[in-house]
Design an enzyme around this catalytic site. Structure first.
Site, mmCIF file in Angstrom:
data_model
loop_
_atom_site.group_PDB
_atom_site.id
_atom_site.type_symbol
_atom_site.label_atom_id
_atom_site.label_comp_id
_atom_site.label_asym_id
_atom_site.label_seq_id
_atom_site.Cartn_x
_atom_site.Cartn_y
_atom_site.Cartn_z
ATOM 1 N N ARG A 91 0.849 -1.186 0.000
ATOM 2 C CA ARG A 91 0.000 0.000 0.000
ATOM 3 C C ARG A 91 0.890 1.243 0.000
ATOM 4 N NH1 ARG A 91 -3.486 -2.512 -1.662
ATOM 5 N NH2 ARG A 91 -5.546 -2.983 -0.815
ATOM 6 N N GLU A 122 -3.153 7.773 -5.628
ATOM 7 C CA GLU A 122 -3.273 7.099 -6.918
ATOM 8 C C GLU A 122 -4.555 7.542 -7.628
ATOM 9 O OE1 GLU A 122 -2.997 2.885 -6.328
ATOM 10 O OE2 GLU A 122 -0.966 2.975 -5.504
ATOM 11 N N HIS A 168 0.386 0.011 -9.950
ATOM 12 C CA HIS A 168 -0.446 -0.823 -9.064
ATOM 13 C C HIS A 168 -0.904 -2.094 -9.789
ATOM 14 C CE1 HIS A 168 -3.040 -0.488 -5.208
ATOM 15 N NE2 HIS A 168 -2.776 -1.750 -5.469
#
Length: 529
Positions: free
Chosen positions: A232, A261, A279
């Site tokens: 994360r 993000e 990601h």
């Protein structure tokens, strides 16, 4: 009959939709469109989302029929779990759907950083042959520090062992013996920082872990260290990492996640020794299919009223097969307890005795609370909001277990202390190969009766003629007795009549019987839904 409505707000795999099958009415909406979501959710009993749909208190309030929110993935940053819990809505995710993909991506990022693969790739495609510039390092004999030895951390450790690395880990919630079984040595954070050649992050994002790797920590590392984060964003302080890279205190980094993000601009992108991906940890076909099928199975369980192992706002964890048959019994015991008590207890003990006490029986406590409050509050009571109902009413609850059960193979007892100090208790068991429900104790009186839809209990001073009086009064009002048992503590002492009847006994008739026989107490119990 109308089928339960499942609202799919974001795309899930075809395999996931196939799991739902023909048992549900599946509707689709664009979860990223707030207006469309609020318009569509009113009739939904289940909502399936991914990461783009924001499910906050407003959305939950607009869905009075909603029973479960299912996130086809791991993170729940876009779900107001607290609001869902207060509303009795179960929240589930797919916690193991992407663990293999995330672990493999971590290893790929470690190797990419160690061997400068992306940089060399870009240079060569740009027409430059730079062998000496992109000389890398081997993993053999290096120290890899793993922050977080959960499911993904464990898979990373397994995959790295063949490379000949020494594995260290920091995780205050793992026992050293368990880590040693995996070939990992647990150490304190500072030791891991000082010794590691590679540090890989596998922690959840919480108040405690945000900024865990900051300026102080990056002052402790080797200048040859490489940091990898496929967990994360925000666990590694990006400003502190930038400074460490700028000053040459860190040899490189490989990042799949960022504090904000989507991230398309970052000072970290300045460095040639920083490898980045957008990601992609869970971005494999296999992970997406697993996520869809896992949450679809959870939705089916939730809408069938069964326990859901992947529910994040329900205590209990995985439920053993031996325990499942006892949950409906426990709920009935809870409803009987409330009828006998006539009020909410100040303290409640849920006792589990016998062979099943060796299992994880926390779910039995939830079943007891669900039963206790089912006839107390107007809103639906679930395994999710039952503990909150107890807390809001100041009820202290304790789960008591013991392998000893002298009279029954397994015994479940709900015992409560009322505001005036009185104690009320009811016990039950499952009997024989067919697992027949039986009530075997009420307020200390032994018995064996099935918890049918309509029950009644009368406590009085033991003396002749009482059974006949009760039978006569019920007969005069057209209420048929299916079974009757009388239990007493001593001859001439207190006695209890337990009845199962074919129809409900009105409260005024209960009062008439109490008056006729001079009963200490009388209660009717209606267990119909």
């Amino acid at each position: 009959m109308n089928k339960p409505v499942v609202l799919v707000a974001e795309e899930i795999s075809e395999a996931g939709l196939a799991v739902l099958g023909a048992d549900f009415e599946v509707r689709h909406t664009d979860g990223s469109n707030r207006t469309a979501l609020l318009s569509a959710i009113g009739e939904a009993e289940a909502l399936i989302i991914r990461s783009a749909t924001q499910v906050d208190a407003e959305v939950i309030a607009a869905a009075p029929k909603l029973r479960v929110i299912a996130r086809a993935g791991v993170g729940l940053d876009n779900v107001d779990v607290e609001a869902a819990t207060k509303a009795g809505v179960m929240v589930v995710n797919a916690p193991t759907s992407n663990i293999t993909s995330a672990a493999e991506h971590t290893v790929a990022m470690i190797l990419a950083s160690a061997r400068n693969i992306p940089q060399a790739h870009a240079a060569l495609k740009g027409g430059e042959w730079k062998r000496s510039k992109y000389t890398g390092v081997e993993l053999d004999q290096k120290v890899v520090g793993i922050l977080g030895l959960g499911k993904i951390g464990q898979l990373v450790a397994q995959r790295l062992q063949p490379f000949g690395v020494e594995l260290l880990a920091y995780d205050p919630y793992v026992q050293p013996a368990r880590a040693a079984q995996m070939g990992v040595r647990l150490v304190q954070l500072d030791e891991l920082l000082r010794r590691s050649d590679f540090i890989t992050v596998h922690l959840p994002k919480t108040k405690e872990t945000i900024g865990l790797i900051g300026d102080r920590e990056l002052q402790l590392v080797k200048p040859t260290v490489r940091l990898i984060n496929v967990a994360r964003g925000g666990i590694i302080d990006e400003n502190a990492l930038y400074a460490a890279l700028k000053e040459g205190r860190v040899a490189g980094a490989a990042l799949d996640v960022f504090a904000k993000e989507p991230c398309t601009e970052s000072p970290l992108f300045e460095f040639d020794n920083v490898v980045v991906t957008p990601h992609l940890g869970a971005s494999t076909h296999e992970a997406q299919e697993k996520a869809g099928t896992q949450v679809a199975r959870s939705v089916k369980l939730a809408l069938a009223g069964e326990f859901v192992p992947d529910a994040v706002n329900v205590q209990g964890g995985v439920i053993a097969e031996e325990i499942k048959p006892g949950l409906p019994l426990t709920e009935k015991l809870g409803r009987i307890f409330t009828a006998l008590a006539g009020e909410v207890a100040s303290r409640l003990d849920v006792e589990v005795r016998g062979e099943i006490a060796e299992k994880d029986v926390r779910v039995i406590e939830l079943a007891a609370l669900k039963g206790v409050f089912t006839d107390v509050v107007e809103d639906a009571v679930t395994y999710v909001n039952a503990p909150l109902l107890a807390k809001d009413r100041g009820m202290s609850v304790e789960l008591v277990t013991s392998a000893e059960s002298p009279d029954w193979r397994n015994l479940i007892t709900i015992r409560g202390i009322l505001a005036d100090g009185r104690t009320v208790s009811v016990s039950g068991t499952l009997s024989g190969p067919r697992q027949i429900m039986k009530i075997v104790e009420v307020n200390g009186f032994a018995m064996e009766i099935e918890p049918t839809d309509h029950l009644a209990f009368f406590t009085y001073i033991d003396r002749p003629g009482i059974v006949g009086v009760v039978g006569r009064i019920l007969g005069e009002h057209g209420i048929n007795i299916a079974s009757m048992q009388v239990s007493r503590n001593v001859k001439g002492g207190k006695a209890l009549i337990a009845l199962t009847v074919d129809s409900a006994i009105p409260s005024e008739l209960v009062e008439e019987i109490v008056g006729e026989i001079g009963a200490e107490s009388g209660r009717s119990v209606d267990l119909t839904e």
